[in-house]
Design a protein around this motif. Structure first.
Motif, PDB file in Angstrom:
ATOM      1  N   THR A   1      -9.915 -13.323  57.378  1.00 36.34           N
ATOM      2  CA  THR A   1     -10.486 -14.563  57.915  1.00 36.34           C
ATOM      3  C   THR A   1      -9.580 -15.732  57.559  1.00 36.34           C
ATOM      4  OG1 THR A   1     -11.812 -14.986  55.926  1.00 36.34           O
ATOM      5  CG2 THR A   1     -12.878 -13.749  57.706  1.00 36.34           C
ATOM      6  N   LYS A   2      -9.813 -16.833  58.261  1.00 32.90           N
ATOM      7  CA  LYS A   2      -9.101 -18.079  57.964  1.00 32.90           C
ATOM      8  C   LYS A   2     -10.134 -19.068  57.452  1.00 32.90           C
ATOM      9  CE  LYS A   2      -5.526 -17.394  61.404  1.00 32.90           C
ATOM     10  NZ  LYS A   2      -4.895 -17.885  62.631  1.00 32.90           N
ATOM     11  N   VAL A   3      -9.819 -19.686  56.321  1.00 37.76           N
ATOM     12  CA  VAL A   3     -10.692 -20.706  55.754  1.00 37.76           C
ATOM     13  C   VAL A   3      -9.916 -22.014  55.673  1.00 37.76           C
ATOM     14  CG1 VAL A   3     -12.181 -19.118  54.474  1.00 37.76           C
ATOM     15  CG2 VAL A   3     -10.093 -19.945  53.405  1.00 37.76           C
ATOM     16  N   ARG A   4     -10.648 -23.129  55.751  1.00 46.84           N
ATOM     17  CA  ARG A   4     -10.009 -24.445  55.753  1.00 46.84           C
ATOM     18  C   ARG A   4     -10.727 -25.372  54.786  1.00 46.84           C
ATOM     19  NH1 ARG A   4      -7.644 -24.776  61.208  1.00 46.84           N
ATOM     20  NH2 ARG A   4      -8.626 -23.162  62.432  1.00 46.84           N
ATOM     21  N   HIS A   5      -9.944 -26.288  54.256  1.00 47.09           N
ATOM     22  CA  HIS A   5     -10.517 -27.368  53.457  1.00 47.09           C
ATOM     23  C   HIS A   5      -9.721 -28.638  53.733  1.00 47.09           C
ATOM     24  CE1 HIS A   5     -12.614 -29.493  50.345  1.00 47.09           C
ATOM     25  NE2 HIS A   5     -11.455 -29.909  49.859  1.00 47.09           N
ATOM     26  N   THR A   6     -10.425 -29.755  53.835  1.00 45.25           N
ATOM     27  CA  THR A   6      -9.773 -31.042  54.064  1.00 45.25           C
ATOM     28  C   THR A   6      -9.798 -31.854  52.774  1.00 45.25           C
ATOM     29  OG1 THR A   6     -10.427 -31.024  56.385  1.00 45.25           O
ATOM     30  CG2 THR A   6      -9.783 -33.144  55.450  1.00 45.25           C
ATOM     31  N   PHE A   7      -8.618 -32.185  52.295  1.00 44.49           N
ATOM     32  CA  PHE A   7      -8.452 -33.056  51.133  1.00 44.49           C
ATOM     33  C   PHE A   7      -8.352 -34.485  51.660  1.00 44.49           C
ATOM     34  CE2 PHE A   7      -6.810 -29.008  49.656  1.00 44.49           C
ATOM     35  CZ  PHE A   7      -7.235 -28.939  48.340  1.00 44.49           C
ATOM     36  N   THR A   8      -9.130 -35.389  51.113  1.00 44.31           N
ATOM     37  CA  THR A   8      -9.018 -36.793  51.509  1.00 44.31           C
ATOM     38  C   THR A   8      -8.371 -37.576  50.374  1.00 44.31           C
ATOM     39  OG1 THR A   8     -11.245 -37.289  50.728  1.00 44.31           O
ATOM     40  CG2 THR A   8     -11.009 -36.711  53.052  1.00 44.31           C
ATOM     41  N   PHE A   9      -7.615 -38.579  50.755  1.00 46.71           N
ATOM     42  CA  PHE A   9      -6.975 -39.445  49.766  1.00 46.71           C
ATOM     43  C   PHE A   9      -7.099 -40.889  50.217  1.00 46.71           C
ATOM     44  CE2 PHE A   9      -3.683 -38.339  52.800  1.00 46.71           C
ATOM     45  CZ  PHE A   9      -3.060 -39.548  53.057  1.00 46.71           C
ATOM     46  N   THR A  10      -6.952 -41.787  49.263  1.00 47.19           N
ATOM     47  CA  THR A  10      -6.961 -43.221  49.524  1.00 47.19           C
ATOM     48  C   THR A  10      -5.631 -43.786  49.059  1.00 47.19           C
ATOM     49  OG1 THR A  10      -9.342 -43.291  49.143  1.00 47.19           O
ATOM     50  CG2 THR A  10      -8.171 -45.390  49.057  1.00 47.19           C
ATOM     51  N   ASN A  11      -5.072 -44.684  49.843  1.00 47.47           N
ATOM     52  CA  ASN A  11      -3.861 -45.389  49.432  1.00 47.47           C
ATOM     53  C   ASN A  11      -4.314 -46.566  48.566  1.00 47.47           C
ATOM     54  OD1 ASN A  11      -1.530 -46.828  49.060  1.00 47.47           O
ATOM     55  ND2 ASN A  11      -1.123 -47.181  51.230  1.00 47.47           N
ATOM     56  N   THR A  12      -4.193 -46.414  47.254  1.00 49.25           N
ATOM     57  CA  THR A  12      -4.604 -47.471  46.333  1.00 49.25           C
ATOM     58  C   THR A  12      -3.439 -48.393  45.974  1.00 49.25           C
ATOM     59  OG1 THR A  12      -4.236 -46.051  44.406  1.00 49.25           O
ATOM     60  CG2 THR A  12      -6.461 -46.059  45.361  1.00 49.25           C
ATOM     61  N   GLY A  13      -2.301 -48.225  46.659  1.00 48.34           N
ATOM     62  CA  GLY A  13      -1.136 -49.069  46.410  1.00 48.34           C
ATOM     63  C   GLY A  13      -1.162 -50.330  47.249  1.00 48.34           C
ATOM     64  N   LYS A  14      -0.011 -51.005  47.271  1.00 44.09           N
ATOM     65  CA  LYS A  14       0.079 -52.305  47.935  1.00 44.09           C
ATOM     66  C   LYS A  14       0.907 -52.287  49.213  1.00 44.09           C
ATOM     67  CE  LYS A  14      -0.507 -54.810  43.638  1.00 44.09           C
ATOM     68  NZ  LYS A  14       0.085 -55.728  42.676  1.00 44.09           N
ATOM     69  N   SER A  15       1.386 -51.106  49.626  1.00 46.85           N
ATOM     70  CA  SER A  15       2.156 -51.011  50.864  1.00 46.85           C
ATOM     71  C   SER A  15       1.733 -49.743  51.611  1.00 46.85           C
ATOM     72  CB  SER A  15       3.660 -51.015  50.572  1.00 46.85           C
ATOM     73  OG  SER A  15       4.007 -49.937  49.742  1.00 46.85           O
ATOM     74  N   PRO A  16       2.039 -49.656  52.915  1.00 50.63           N
ATOM     75  CA  PRO A  16       1.621 -48.491  53.698  1.00 50.63           C
ATOM     76  C   PRO A  16       2.204 -47.188  53.155  1.00 50.63           C
ATOM     77  CG  PRO A  16       2.302 -50.258  55.144  1.00 50.63           C
ATOM     78  CD  PRO A  16       2.678 -50.671  53.740  1.00 50.63           C
ATOM     79  N   LEU A  17       1.382 -46.151  53.170  1.00 56.01           N
ATOM     80  CA  LEU A  17       1.763 -44.828  52.678  1.00 56.01           C
ATOM     81  C   LEU A  17       2.108 -43.962  53.876  1.00 56.01           C
ATOM     82  CD1 LEU A  17      -0.087 -42.828  49.976  1.00 56.01           C
ATOM     83  CD2 LEU A  17       0.634 -41.713  52.054  1.00 56.01           C
ATOM     84  N   LEU A  18       3.235 -43.283  53.815  1.00 57.76           N
ATOM     85  CA  LEU A  18       3.674 -42.416  54.903  1.00 57.76           C
ATOM     86  C   LEU A  18       4.017 -41.044  54.331  1.00 57.76           C
ATOM     87  CD1 LEU A  18       4.284 -42.168  57.898  1.00 57.76           C
ATOM     88  CD2 LEU A  18       6.595 -42.931  57.421  1.00 57.76           C
ATOM     89  N   ILE A  19       3.330 -40.028  54.827  1.00 61.55           N
ATOM     90  CA  ILE A  19       3.611 -38.653  54.401  1.00 61.55           C
ATOM     91  C   ILE A  19       4.776 -38.132  55.222  1.00 61.55           C
ATOM     92  CG2 ILE A  19       2.717 -36.294  54.271  1.00 61.55           C
ATOM     93  CD1 ILE A  19      -0.075 -37.499  53.893  1.00 61.55           C
TER      94      ILE A  19
END
Length: 172
Positions: A81-99
């Motif tokens: 089977t395939k299982v999924r999980h979504t991790f959420t994060f918050t950008n707590t810094g002072k500039s835009p975050l880019l993955i």
């Protein structure tokens, strides 16, 4: 078919200037190194402001990736089977975050992530899918998330126990 390759090789050999002495060649290499050193002084290398070296203080304006949870346990996972999980994060810094990317520790784990920049105070997500096909027993998989944060790599983890075909836990 062989003749064009032989012809090209002959041209390369003929194009070399064999009249130069070893001393001239050495001077040429030293001159090139000196030119690079002079160019570096005239045009200093600009460091990435989000990369911290031993001598520099961290960038106080850098984005910060703060996960609600950095580890998730699926518990028992059915085979194939395939299982999924979504991790959420918050950008707590002072500039835009880019993955930039997210890389799993094995091919059975596939991450997908927020592609748009995450503004300061906003949330983003990384979904991790695990395929239990061909796996059995305790699993632990890491996903390395590379972003413009300090440090540049943040690791999240999934784990679980893939049951055997009969639906029971694998022996240890």
């Amino acid at each position: 078919m062989k003749y064009p390759i032989i012809f090209a090789a002959a041209l390369l050999l003929l194009a070399c200037n064999r009249d130069k002495t070893a001393e001239v060649g050495t001077e040429g290499m030293n001159a090139a190194a000196t030119a690079v050193a002079d160019d570096t002084k005239a045009n200093p290398v600009v460091d990435n402001p989000n990369v911290v070296s031993e001598n520099e203080a961290p960038n106080p304006n850098a984005p910060v990736m703060k996960f609600a949870e950095a580890e998730f346990d699926f518990g028992d996972i059915k085979p194939d089977t395939k299982v999924r999980h979504t991790f959420t994060f918050t950008n707590t810094g002072k500039s835009p975050l880019l993955i930039e990317d997210a890389t799993a520790s094995c091919g059975c784990t596939t991450p997908s992530w927020t592609k748009a920049p995450v503004a300061p105070g906003a949330q983003g997500s990384i979904e991790v899918q695990f395929d239990s096909r061909g796996k059995r027993g305790i699993i632990s998989k890491q996903v390395a998330v590379r972003a413009n944060t300090q440090p540049s790599i943040t690791t999240i983890l999934i784990k679980g126990n893939v049951l055997d075909a009969a639906g029971s836990a694998a022996p240890l």
